[in-house]
Design a protein around this motif. Sequence first.
Motif, short mmCIF file in Angstrom:
data_model
loop_
_atom_site.label_atom_id
_atom_site.label_comp_id
_atom_site.label_asym_id
_atom_site.label_seq_id
_atom_site.Cartn_x
_atom_site.Cartn_y
_atom_site.Cartn_z
N GLN A 55 0.83 -1.19 0.00
CA GLN A 55 0.00 0.00 0.00
C GLN A 55 0.87 1.25 0.00
O GLN A 55 1.95 1.26 0.59
N THR A 56 0.39 2.30 -0.63
CA THR A 56 1.00 3.62 -0.57
C THR A 56 -0.06 4.58 -0.04
O THR A 56 -1.19 4.57 -0.52
N SER A 57 0.31 5.36 0.96
CA SER A 57 -0.65 6.30 1.55
C SER A 57 0.08 7.54 2.05
O SER A 57 1.31 7.55 2.18
N GLU A 58 -0.70 8.57 2.34
CA GLU A 58 -0.12 9.78 2.91
C GLU A 58 0.01 9.58 4.41
O GLU A 58 -0.86 8.99 5.05
N LEU A 59 1.11 10.07 4.97
CA LEU A 59 1.36 9.97 6.41
C LEU A 59 1.19 11.35 7.03
O LEU A 59 1.84 12.30 6.59
N ASN A 60 0.33 11.45 8.01
CA ASN A 60 0.15 12.69 8.74
C ASN A 60 1.31 12.83 9.73
O ASN A 60 1.38 12.07 10.70
N PRO A 61 2.24 13.76 9.52
CA PRO A 61 3.41 13.83 10.38
C PRO A 61 3.11 14.24 11.82
O PRO A 61 3.84 13.88 12.73
N ALA A 62 2.02 14.95 12.04
CA ALA A 62 1.69 15.40 13.39
C ALA A 62 1.20 14.24 14.26
O ALA A 62 1.37 14.26 15.47
N ASN A 63 0.59 13.24 13.65
CA ASN A 63 0.09 12.08 14.39
C ASN A 63 0.42 10.82 13.59
O ASN A 63 -0.45 10.04 13.28
N GLY A 64 1.70 10.67 13.25
CA GLY A 64 2.12 9.59 12.37
C GLY A 64 1.91 8.22 12.96
O GLY A 64 2.38 7.92 14.06
N ARG A 65 1.18 7.38 12.26
CA ARG A 65 0.96 6.00 12.66
C ARG A 65 1.23 5.11 11.46
O ARG A 65 0.69 5.33 10.38
N LEU A 66 2.05 4.11 11.66
CA LEU A 66 2.34 3.11 10.65
C LEU A 66 1.86 1.77 11.20
O LEU A 66 2.23 1.40 12.32
N THR A 67 1.04 1.06 10.43
CA THR A 67 0.51 -0.22 10.90
C THR A 67 0.88 -1.32 9.92
O THR A 67 0.66 -1.18 8.72
N THR A 68 1.43 -2.38 10.45
CA THR A 68 1.79 -3.53 9.63
C THR A 68 0.54 -4.35 9.34
O THR A 68 -0.50 -4.14 9.95
N GLY A 69 0.68 -5.28 8.46
CA GLY A 69 -0.34 -6.30 8.30
C GLY A 69 -0.16 -7.31 9.43
O GLY A 69 0.71 -7.15 10.30
N ARG A 70 -0.92 -8.36 9.42
CA ARG A 70 -0.80 -9.40 10.44
C ARG A 70 0.55 -10.08 10.32
O ARG A 70 0.94 -10.51 9.24
N LEU A 71 1.23 -10.16 11.43
CA LEU A 71 2.56 -10.77 11.45
C LEU A 71 2.61 -11.94 12.42
O LEU A 71 2.05 -11.88 13.51
N GLU A 72 3.31 -12.98 12.02
CA GLU A 72 3.63 -14.07 12.92
C GLU A 72 4.83 -13.64 13.75
O GLU A 72 5.49 -12.64 13.43
N ASN A 73 5.16 -14.38 14.78
CA ASN A 73 6.36 -14.08 15.56
C ASN A 73 7.57 -14.09 14.64
O ASN A 73 7.74 -14.98 13.83
N LEU A 74 8.40 -13.08 14.75
CA LEU A 74 9.59 -12.84 13.95
C LEU A 74 9.29 -12.51 12.49
O LEU A 74 10.18 -12.53 11.65
N GLY A 75 8.04 -12.19 12.19
CA GLY A 75 7.68 -11.73 10.85
C GLY A 75 8.23 -10.33 10.61
O GLY A 75 8.43 -9.55 11.54
N ILE A 76 8.48 -10.01 9.34
CA ILE A 76 9.08 -8.73 8.96
C ILE A 76 8.09 -7.90 8.13
O ILE A 76 7.39 -8.45 7.27
N TRP A 77 8.09 -6.62 8.37
CA TRP A 77 7.31 -5.65 7.59
C TRP A 77 8.21 -4.43 7.42
O TRP A 77 8.99 -4.12 8.30
N MET A 78 8.08 -3.73 6.31
CA MET A 78 8.93 -2.57 6.06
C MET A 78 8.10 -1.40 5.57
O MET A 78 7.09 -1.58 4.90
N PHE A 79 8.57 -0.21 5.93
CA PHE A 79 7.94 1.04 5.49
C PHE A 79 9.01 1.91 4.88
O PHE A 79 10.12 2.04 5.42
N GLU A 80 8.68 2.53 3.77
CA GLU A 80 9.56 3.51 3.16
C GLU A 80 8.83 4.85 3.26
O GLU A 80 7.72 4.99 2.75
N LEU A 81 9.42 5.81 3.95
CA LEU A 81 8.83 7.13 4.12
C LEU A 81 9.54 8.12 3.22
O LEU A 81 10.77 8.16 3.20
N LEU A 82 8.77 8.91 2.48
CA LEU A 82 9.33 9.85 1.53
C LEU A 82 8.71 11.23 1.74
O LEU A 82 7.52 11.35 1.98
N ALA A 83 9.53 12.26 1.62
CA ALA A 83 9.04 13.64 1.66
C ALA A 83 8.38 13.96 0.32
O ALA A 83 8.88 13.58 -0.72
N ARG A 84 7.29 14.67 0.36
CA ARG A 84 6.59 15.08 -0.88
C ARG A 84 6.56 16.58 -0.96
O ARG A 84 6.63 17.31 -0.06
#
Length: 133
Positions: free
Chosen positions: A104-133
């Motif tokens: 997914q690509t979405s806008e991030l509100n910097p004042a109340n920034g929240r990043l949520t992963t999908g469902r992860l198993e123990n030791l599962g990996i998720w990554m976020f790339e944050l970019l200035a616009r």
Amino acid sequence: VNGSDRIAPHPELSQALKQCARLRAQFLPYFTDGTLIGECILTEPCPEALVAAYLLPGKKLVIVVHTAGSPGAITLACDPRPWIPSAVGRYEAKRYDGTAALVQTSELNPANGRLTTGRLENLGIWMFELLAR
């Protein structure tokens, strides 16, 4: 013993190494030219995950490893502004699953920034790339 075994008899290890190789290849500039800032991206503690962030000019990679034991999603509280200046104050968040597939690509509100992963198993990996616009 002494690292003398082959990887082939250990399919889970083989799978993990292949996954890490794909992630490394896709995000290589962060690891070779970026600056490791660890959990400094967080504005609140995240006890259910290990978080590490790498910084490049104008963008940041956030790696989340689920360590809570029971499966579930992880929510990170973060503020990209101290790390990634934006002339217009807008940020984009790209979400990647453990296979390095863009979810997914979405806008991030910097004042109340929240990043949520999908469902992860123990030791599962998720990554976020944050970019200035």
